[in-house]
Motif scaffolding. Structure first.
Motif, PDB file in Angstrom:
ATOM      1  N   PRO A  24       0.802  -1.238   0.000  1.00  0.00           N
ATOM      2  CA  PRO A  24       0.000   0.000   0.000  1.00  0.00           C
ATOM      3  C   PRO A  24       0.827   1.278   0.000  1.00  0.00           C
ATOM      4  O   PRO A  24       0.396   2.283  -0.580  1.00  0.00           O
ATOM      5  N   ASP A  25       1.991   1.291   0.643  1.00  0.00           N
ATOM      6  CA  ASP A  25       2.825   2.499   0.636  1.00  0.00           C
ATOM      7  C   ASP A  25       3.303   2.804  -0.786  1.00  0.00           C
ATOM      8  O   ASP A  25       3.280   3.959  -1.233  1.00  0.00           O
ATOM      9  N   PHE A  26       3.732   1.776  -1.491  1.00  0.00           N
ATOM     10  CA  PHE A  26       4.186   1.943  -2.870  1.00  0.00           C
ATOM     11  C   PHE A  26       3.036   2.397  -3.759  1.00  0.00           C
ATOM     12  O   PHE A  26       3.163   3.341  -4.539  1.00  0.00           O
ATOM     13  N   ALA A  27       1.896   1.723  -3.646  1.00  0.00           N
ATOM     14  CA  ALA A  27       0.743   2.032  -4.500  1.00  0.00           C
ATOM     15  C   ALA A  27       0.279   3.469  -4.311  1.00  0.00           C
ATOM     16  O   ALA A  27       0.011   4.187  -5.286  1.00  0.00           O
ATOM     17  N   ASP A  28       0.176   3.898  -3.066  1.00  0.00           N
ATOM     18  CA  ASP A  28      -0.281   5.260  -2.778  1.00  0.00           C
ATOM     19  C   ASP A  28       0.700   6.296  -3.327  1.00  0.00           C
ATOM     20  O   ASP A  28       0.292   7.272  -3.971  1.00  0.00           O
ATOM     21  N   ARG A  29       1.976   6.073  -3.086  1.00  0.00           N
ATOM     22  CA  ARG A  29       2.991   7.025  -3.548  1.00  0.00           C
ATOM     23  C   ARG A  29       3.010   7.135  -5.063  1.00  0.00           C
ATOM     24  O   ARG A  29       3.021   8.241  -5.620  1.00  0.00           O
ATOM     25  N   GLU A  30       2.983   5.997  -5.743  1.00  0.00           N
ATOM     26  CA  GLU A  30       3.097   6.012  -7.195  1.00  0.00           C
ATOM     27  C   GLU A  30       1.831   6.534  -7.870  1.00  0.00           C
ATOM     28  O   GLU A  30       1.905   7.210  -8.899  1.00  0.00           O
ATOM     29  N   GLU A  31       0.660   6.235  -7.305  1.00  0.00           N
ATOM     30  CA  GLU A  31      -0.570   6.760  -7.901  1.00  0.00           C
ATOM     31  C   GLU A  31      -0.614   8.280  -7.769  1.00  0.00           C
ATOM     32  O   GLU A  31      -1.057   8.976  -8.695  1.00  0.00           O
ATOM     33  N   LYS A  32      -0.156   8.820  -6.649  1.00  0.00           N
ATOM     34  CA  LYS A  32      -0.115  10.273  -6.480  1.00  0.00           C
ATOM     35  C   LYS A  32       0.823  10.927  -7.492  1.00  0.00           C
ATOM     36  O   LYS A  32       0.551  12.021  -8.000  1.00  0.00           O
ATOM     37  N   LYS A  33       1.927  10.261  -7.812  1.00  0.00           N
ATOM     38  CA  LYS A  33       2.838  10.778  -8.836  1.00  0.00           C
ATOM     39  C   LYS A  33       2.133  10.873 -10.190  1.00  0.00           C
ATOM     40  O   LYS A  33       2.266  11.866 -10.915  1.00  0.00           O
ATOM     41  N   ARG A  34       1.383   9.827 -10.519  1.00  0.00           N
ATOM     42  CA  ARG A  34       0.702   9.803 -11.810  1.00  0.00           C
ATOM     43  C   ARG A  34      -0.390  10.871 -11.882  1.00  0.00           C
ATOM     44  O   ARG A  34      -0.587  11.500 -12.923  1.00  0.00           O
ATOM     45  N   ILE A  35      -1.107  11.063 -10.786  1.00  0.00           N
ATOM     46  CA  ILE A  35      -2.164  12.081 -10.748  1.00  0.00           C
ATOM     47  C   ILE A  35      -1.562  13.476 -10.902  1.00  0.00           C
ATOM     48  O   ILE A  35      -2.095  14.324 -11.622  1.00  0.00           O
ATOM     49  N   ALA A  36      -0.420  13.701 -10.228  1.00  0.00           N
ATOM     50  CA  ALA A  36       0.256  14.997 -10.330  1.00  0.00           C
ATOM     51  C   ALA A  36       0.755  15.239 -11.757  1.00  0.00           C
ATOM     52  O   ALA A  36       0.644  16.347 -12.293  1.00  0.00           O
ATOM     53  N   TYR A  37       1.277  14.192 -12.392  1.00  0.00           N
ATOM     54  CA  TYR A  37       1.787  14.330 -13.765  1.00  0.00           C
ATOM     55  C   TYR A  37       0.642  14.558 -14.751  1.00  0.00           C
ATOM     56  O   TYR A  37       0.774  15.325 -15.706  1.00  0.00           O
ATOM     57  N   PHE A  38      -0.483  13.919 -14.506  1.00  0.00           N
ATOM     58  CA  PHE A  38      -1.658  14.139 -15.345  1.00  0.00           C
ATOM     59  C   PHE A  38      -2.135  15.584 -15.232  1.00  0.00           C
ATOM     60  O   PHE A  38      -2.456  16.229 -16.242  1.00  0.00           O
ATOM     61  N   TYR A  39      -2.158  16.110 -14.012  1.00  0.00           N
ATOM     62  CA  TYR A  39      -2.580  17.511 -13.807  1.00  0.00           C
ATOM     63  C   TYR A  39      -1.587  18.476 -14.463  1.00  0.00           C
ATOM     64  O   TYR A  39      -1.993  19.473 -15.082  1.00  0.00           O
ATOM     65  N   GLU A  40      -0.307  18.158 -14.361  1.00  0.00           N
ATOM     66  CA  GLU A  40       0.728  19.001 -14.959  1.00  0.00           C
ATOM     67  C   GLU A  40       0.529  19.124 -16.470  1.00  0.00           C
ATOM     68  O   GLU A  40       0.722  20.205 -17.053  1.00  0.00           O
ATOM     69  N   ARG A  41       0.098  18.056 -17.102  1.00  0.00           N
ATOM     70  CA  ARG A  41      -0.063  18.048 -18.553  1.00  0.00           C
ATOM     71  C   ARG A  41      -1.415  18.557 -19.012  1.00  0.00           C
ATOM     72  O   ARG A  41      -1.519  19.188 -20.060  1.00  0.00           O
ATOM     73  N   HIS A  42      -2.475  18.302 -18.243  1.00  0.00           N
ATOM     74  CA  HIS A  42      -3.827  18.573 -18.731  1.00  0.00           C
ATOM     75  C   HIS A  42      -4.639  19.540 -17.859  1.00  0.00           C
ATOM     76  O   HIS A  42      -5.754  19.898 -18.225  1.00  0.00           O
ATOM     77  N   ARG A  43      -4.076  19.901 -16.714  1.00  0.00           N
ATOM     78  CA  ARG A  43      -4.780  20.787 -15.787  1.00  0.00           C
ATOM     79  C   ARG A  43      -6.159  20.231 -15.404  1.00  0.00           C
ATOM     80  O   ARG A  43      -7.131  20.952 -15.279  1.00  0.00           O
ATOM     81  N   LYS A  44      -6.214  18.928 -15.242  1.00  0.00           N
ATOM     82  CA  LYS A  44      -7.417  18.246 -14.766  1.00  0.00           C
ATOM     83  C   LYS A  44      -7.059  17.444 -13.522  1.00  0.00           C
ATOM     84  O   LYS A  44      -5.978  16.837 -13.453  1.00  0.00           O
ATOM     85  N   LYS A  45      -7.969  17.425 -12.574  1.00  0.00           N
ATOM     86  CA  LYS A  45      -7.734  16.688 -11.338  1.00  0.00           C
ATOM     87  C   LYS A  45      -8.367  15.295 -11.415  1.00  0.00           C
ATOM     88  O   LYS A  45      -9.579  15.167 -11.557  1.00  0.00           O
ATOM     89  N   ALA A  46      -7.521  14.301 -11.348  1.00  0.00           N
ATOM     90  CA  ALA A  46      -7.997  12.919 -11.245  1.00  0.00           C
ATOM     91  C   ALA A  46      -7.994  12.536  -9.768  1.00  0.00           C
ATOM     92  O   ALA A  46      -7.232  13.090  -8.974  1.00  0.00           O
ATOM     93  N   ARG A  47      -8.854  11.613  -9.402  1.00  0.00           N
ATOM     94  CA  ARG A  47      -8.900  11.194  -8.001  1.00  0.00           C
ATOM     95  C   ARG A  47      -8.216   9.839  -7.826  1.00  0.00           C
ATOM     96  O   ARG A  47      -8.077   9.065  -8.773  1.00  0.00           O
TER      97      ARG A  47
END
Length: 397
Positions: free
Chosen positions: A137-160
């Motif tokens: 769970p520590d790995f999953a949470d950390r890595e999913e947050k990275k992907r959400i941040a990168y998605f927002y950086e590129r598209h300015r949309k917030k994924a949950r």
């Protein structure tokens, strides 16, 4: 007391009035299955599985399962039955099930989720085996947050966050279990556990599939993303950003949820084909498989995803992220080392240019590997071996 009595009578009256209107829902929503393999003719140990009860509700012989878990659960029960356990099953996050089994003493607690965690607290002397169908769970949470941040950086949309933390939480590992069985990477547990075991999930097989030579000169330009909800977690947004700016490679999408489709809005281009839900047993699925050399899943965190095992069983070559749950595939996969768009763009070009003859050999090797390790017979025999090892260790521990 009068209010309690009135409430009880009212509830019973409403229940008897309306219960038959929800008959199928009652069957499908069975929260507890008790006394599997029970016999009064000999002493037995008691086990409880915290997972899903659906394996004992549906008629799997007459419908498309669409998931691998129900049959794997039947295999888990078979292994425990052969070890002389009488078995209860509860839904892994249904805390309302706990009072139903509260009076029982268990020798073995197997599974995951909040129910598993609470049961291990209540029965500290029981053997406990946490069954990891996800990455730590520590790995999953950390890595999913990275992907959400990168998605927002590129598209300015917030994924949950939709995949991490639903069934496994960090505090579950504040206590120690008798053993860990994981479908993902073993590295997060190496320092804490000697009783650490890896097992592959199974895959789904179209019964009409026949492995044969493929026109990889064309198929090497075709990639299948086979997923479900949580498309940002599973890297579909990354693939779309690459394919939307290219014409030479083709992306096939299957299993995209409505919520994710609204978020990602895939371009309607000739080289981006959204097939919607694809029944693995359908002719349409076989047609997609015939067109593709690769199944791509640049997911941030998995447990050797069943979409990948299913693709490999049909000869598709997996393209996956390193350290995200697939490392045990070793030479039977193509591993990506980064998820940034510029890197993926270059890597997909290299992959799509692999010589066709090499891809035919690679595909056959992937298929043979999958047919050996991603089938129920292997799953059951591997789990039996693991359980015998754990029990032997406990006996001499």
């Amino acid at each position: 007391m009068k209010n309690d009595s009135f409430r009880k009578r009212l509830t019973e009256k409403l229940w008897y009035t309306f219960r038959d209107r929800f008959y199928s829902e009652r069957v499908e929503d069975m929260p507890v299955i008790q006394n599997i393999n029970f016999t009064a003719t000999r002493p037995q140990k008691k086990a409880i599985i915290s997972y899903l009860t659906t394996s004992y509700i549906a008629d799997w012989g007459n419908q498309n399962i669409g998931r691998t878990q129900p049959l794997e659960i039947l295999s888990i029960v078979k292994v425990l039955s052969d070890l002389n356990y009488t078995i209860d099953i509860v839904n892994c996050n249904d805390l309302n099930a706990l009072p139903i089994v509260a009076a029982k003493e268990y020798d073995l607690i197997f599974g995951f989720g909040e129910v598993f965690y609470q049961l291990t607290l209540k029965h500290p002397n029981a053997m406990s085996i946490i069954y990891m169908t996800e990455h730590h769970p520590d790995f999953a949470d950390r890595e999913e947050k990275k992907r959400i941040a990168y998605f927002y950086e590129r598209h300015r949309k917030k994924a949950r966050i939709v995949r991490s933390g639903n069934f496994y939480k960090s505090h579950y590992f504040d206590q120690r279990y008798s053993a860990v069985i994981t479908m993902s990477e073993v590295e997060p547990y190496l320092k804490e556990y000697e009783n650490l075991f890896a097992i592959f999930p199974t895959g789904m097989m179209n019964t009409n599939f026949v492995f044969e030579s493929k026109e990889h000169d064309t198929a090497r330009k075709h990639f299948l993303w086979l997923g479900s909800y949580g498309a940002v977690h599973k890297g579909l947004d990354l693939l779309l950003d690459v394919f939307e700016n290219r014409e030479d490679i083709i992306l096939h999408i299957a299993g995209l949820s409505e919520e994710d489709e609204k978020l990602l809005k895939p371009s309607k281009k000739r080289n981006i084909i959204n097939h919607g839900y694809l029944n693995i047993q359908s002719t349409a699925f076989l047609e997609v498989v015939a067109k593709c050399s690769f199944i791509a899943l640049p997911s941030c965190s998995e447990a050797c995803s069943t979409s990948i095992t299913t693709g490999m069983i049909h000869g598709l070559i997996p393209v996956v992220m390193e350290d995200s749950g697939f490392n045990r595939l070793e030479e039977n996969a193509i591993f990506l080392k980064d998820f940034k768009i510029s890197y993926l763009d270059k890597e997909l070009t290299k992959i799509s240019e692999i010589p066709a003859d090499d891809l035919q050999i690679f595909s056959k090797k992937v298929y043979d590997f999958a047919r050996q390790y991603f089938v129920l017979n292997y799953f059951e025999s591997k789990l039996k071996q693991i359980m015998n090892t754990v029990l032997e260790t406990q006996k001499h521990g």
